[in-house]
Design a protein around this motif. Structure first.
Motif, PDB file in Angstrom:
ATOM      1  N   ARG A  79      -2.277   4.794   9.219  1.00  0.00           N
ATOM      2  CA  ARG A  79      -3.046   4.079   8.194  1.00  0.00           C
ATOM      3  C   ARG A  79      -3.261   2.624   8.609  1.00  0.00           C
ATOM      4  NH1 ARG A  79      -4.825   5.186   3.063  1.00  0.00           N
ATOM      5  NH2 ARG A  79      -4.690   3.551   1.483  1.00  0.00           N
ATOM      6  N   GLU A  80      -2.273   2.046   9.243  1.00  0.00           N
ATOM      7  CA  GLU A  80      -2.417   0.670   9.735  1.00  0.00           C
ATOM      8  C   GLU A  80      -3.542   0.588  10.771  1.00  0.00           C
ATOM      9  OE1 GLU A  80       0.427  -2.866  11.549  1.00  0.00           O
ATOM     10  OE2 GLU A  80       0.813  -0.791  12.114  1.00  0.00           O
ATOM     11  N   THR A 133       4.256  -2.064   8.664  1.00  0.00           N
ATOM     12  CA  THR A 133       4.567  -0.817   7.969  1.00  0.00           C
ATOM     13  C   THR A 133       5.899  -0.911   7.236  1.00  0.00           C
ATOM     14  OG1 THR A 133       5.496   0.041  10.032  1.00  0.00           O
ATOM     15  CG2 THR A 133       3.212   0.612   9.530  1.00  0.00           C
ATOM     16  N   THR A 158      -0.931  -7.005   9.194  1.00  0.00           N
ATOM     17  CA  THR A 158      -0.416  -5.713   8.737  1.00  0.00           C
ATOM     18  C   THR A 158       0.945  -5.414   9.344  1.00  0.00           C
ATOM     19  OG1 THR A 158      -1.421  -4.461  10.546  1.00  0.00           O
ATOM     20  CG2 THR A 158      -2.780  -4.826   8.589  1.00  0.00           C
ATOM     21  N   LEU A 174      -8.993   3.305   1.971  1.00  0.00           N
ATOM     22  CA  LEU A 174      -8.867   2.038   2.673  1.00  0.00           C
ATOM     23  C   LEU A 174     -10.065   1.122   2.444  1.00  0.00           C
ATOM     24  CD1 LEU A 174      -7.217   3.067   6.058  1.00  0.00           C
ATOM     25  CD2 LEU A 174      -6.217   1.711   4.212  1.00  0.00           C
ATOM     26  N   LEU A 224       1.994  -1.239   4.839  1.00  0.00           N
ATOM     27  CA  LEU A 224       1.454   0.118   4.825  1.00  0.00           C
ATOM     28  C   LEU A 224       2.514   1.174   5.079  1.00  0.00           C
ATOM     29  CD1 LEU A 224      -1.398  -1.190   6.991  1.00  0.00           C
ATOM     30  CD2 LEU A 224      -1.863  -0.198   4.763  1.00  0.00           C
ATOM     31  N   LEU A 250      -6.879   0.819   9.088  1.00  0.00           N
ATOM     32  CA  LEU A 250      -7.208  -0.399   8.363  1.00  0.00           C
ATOM     33  C   LEU A 250      -7.755  -1.467   9.313  1.00  0.00           C
ATOM     34  CD1 LEU A 250      -7.258  -2.049   5.777  1.00  0.00           C
ATOM     35  CD2 LEU A 250      -4.873  -2.665   6.189  1.00  0.00           C
ATOM     36  N   ASP A 253       0.840  -1.204   0.000  1.00  0.00           N
ATOM     37  CA  ASP A 253       0.000   0.000   0.000  1.00  0.00           C
ATOM     38  C   ASP A 253       0.874   1.252   0.000  1.00  0.00           C
ATOM     39  OD1 ASP A 253      -2.746   1.262   0.490  1.00  0.00           O
ATOM     40  OD2 ASP A 253      -1.552   2.073   2.133  1.00  0.00           O
ATOM     41  N   PHE A 310      -0.905  -6.780   4.373  1.00  0.00           N
ATOM     42  CA  PHE A 310      -1.019  -5.365   4.019  1.00  0.00           C
ATOM     43  C   PHE A 310       0.213  -4.646   4.552  1.00  0.00           C
ATOM     44  CE2 PHE A 310      -5.509  -6.723   4.146  1.00  0.00           C
ATOM     45  CZ  PHE A 310      -5.914  -6.299   2.887  1.00  0.00           C
TER      46      PHE A 310
END
Length: 284
Positions: free
Chosen positions: A217-218, A238, A236, A185, A212, A221, A179, A210
């Protein structure tokens, strides 16, 4: 009498090492890599990497491009196959001989591709796993498929990549969603419908990762993931993390785990079947 094109390529063969062949295959599969990415995967010394890349460019096996940075300076060199690189890979895979014009057009289209940053981000994920495996003997990246290869195999799934990661004999499969913040999202989460359909067709129940750009943003989500059924395993992390480490936060959990510790079911030998529709219903 002038040399044939085939003879001209054969004259380059004595200059191509096994490491060069691996690099050519990586660029054939994944289109573009930066100097730093190539260095981390294949070389120990950065200067040695830079010299070798220049030599391969002089042989016509590689080409490169880069853009200016906002505020001054230049971005890193982006490396792609040169014309002889395309010719060599065509011979390796029994593909039609490319023309010099078609090779130039491929480089031009790639350099102008608005999704170039996204492609490099997805490649970076696998570069980090490859680099980790170089440094840790018990780990191995058994499979690195591009978006194109993944879509060809699984048909309706358009992941940014697919991989198999092994640690001490344990293997986990995964799909990557890299992402860059360019999509809402809600649209990102909606992609899980296709993975759910793949599972219903008897395909693998691999976690969807995902990756990110920010912790904010994580967090957002995960708020959206709470409203979904757990048919598709997700996790998830980053971009500032190492994918092999305990950085993955599964949906509904508060504890981060290693990539190899994520739940993974390899499903049937044939992952996708054209006789099933997108809802997993058999049709004639």
């Amino acid at each position: 009498m002038p040399q044939s094109r085939a003879a001209g390529l054969l004259a380059i063969y004595p200059h191509i090492t096994s490491r060069d062949r691996r690099l050519l295959q990586l660029l054939d599969d994944h289109q573009v890599l930066t100097t730093d990415q190539i260095h981390r995967m294949l070389f120990s010394a950065r200067r040695t990497c830079q010299i070798r890349l220049s030599e391969l460019r002089a042989l016509g096996l590689l080409d490169r491009f880069r853009f200016s940075r906002d505020g001054g300076g230049s971005q890193p060199w982006h490396w792609v196959l040169g014309h002889h690189g395309h010719r060599f890979q065509a011979a390796v895979h029994d593909r039609a001989e490319p023309t010099s014009r078609s090779s130039r057009q491929l480089v031009q289209r790639l350099s102008a591709n608005p999704n170039l940053t996204h492609l490099l981000t997805a490649n970076e994920f696998f570069v980090r796993l490859t680099t980790h495996a170089r440094q840790h003997a018990a780990t191995r990246l058994d499979r690195w498929w591009s978006e194109t290869a993944t879509t060809k195999q699984y048909r309706t799934v358009t992941a940014d990549g697919h991989g198999l990661w092994s640690v001490d004999g344990t293997t986990v499969g995964f799909f990557l969603e890299a992402d860059t913040g360019s999509e809402p999202l809600g649209r990102v989460v909606a992609k899980l419908d296709r993975y759910a359909a793949l599972i219903r067709r008897g395909g693998p129940r691999y976690p969807v990762l995902f990756w990110l750009g920010s912790h904010q943003r994580e967090e957002h989500l995960h708020q959206l993931l709470r409203s979904r059924r757990g048919e598709v395993p997700t996790a998830t992390a980053t971009h500032d993390t190492e994918p092999a480490a305990a950085v993955w936060l599964p949906a509904g959990s508060t504890r981060r785990v290693r990539l190899v510790d994520l739940s993974s079911d390899h499903g049937q030998p044939v992952a996708d079947n054209p006789n099933y529709d997108d809802d997993g219903v058999f049709v004639l």
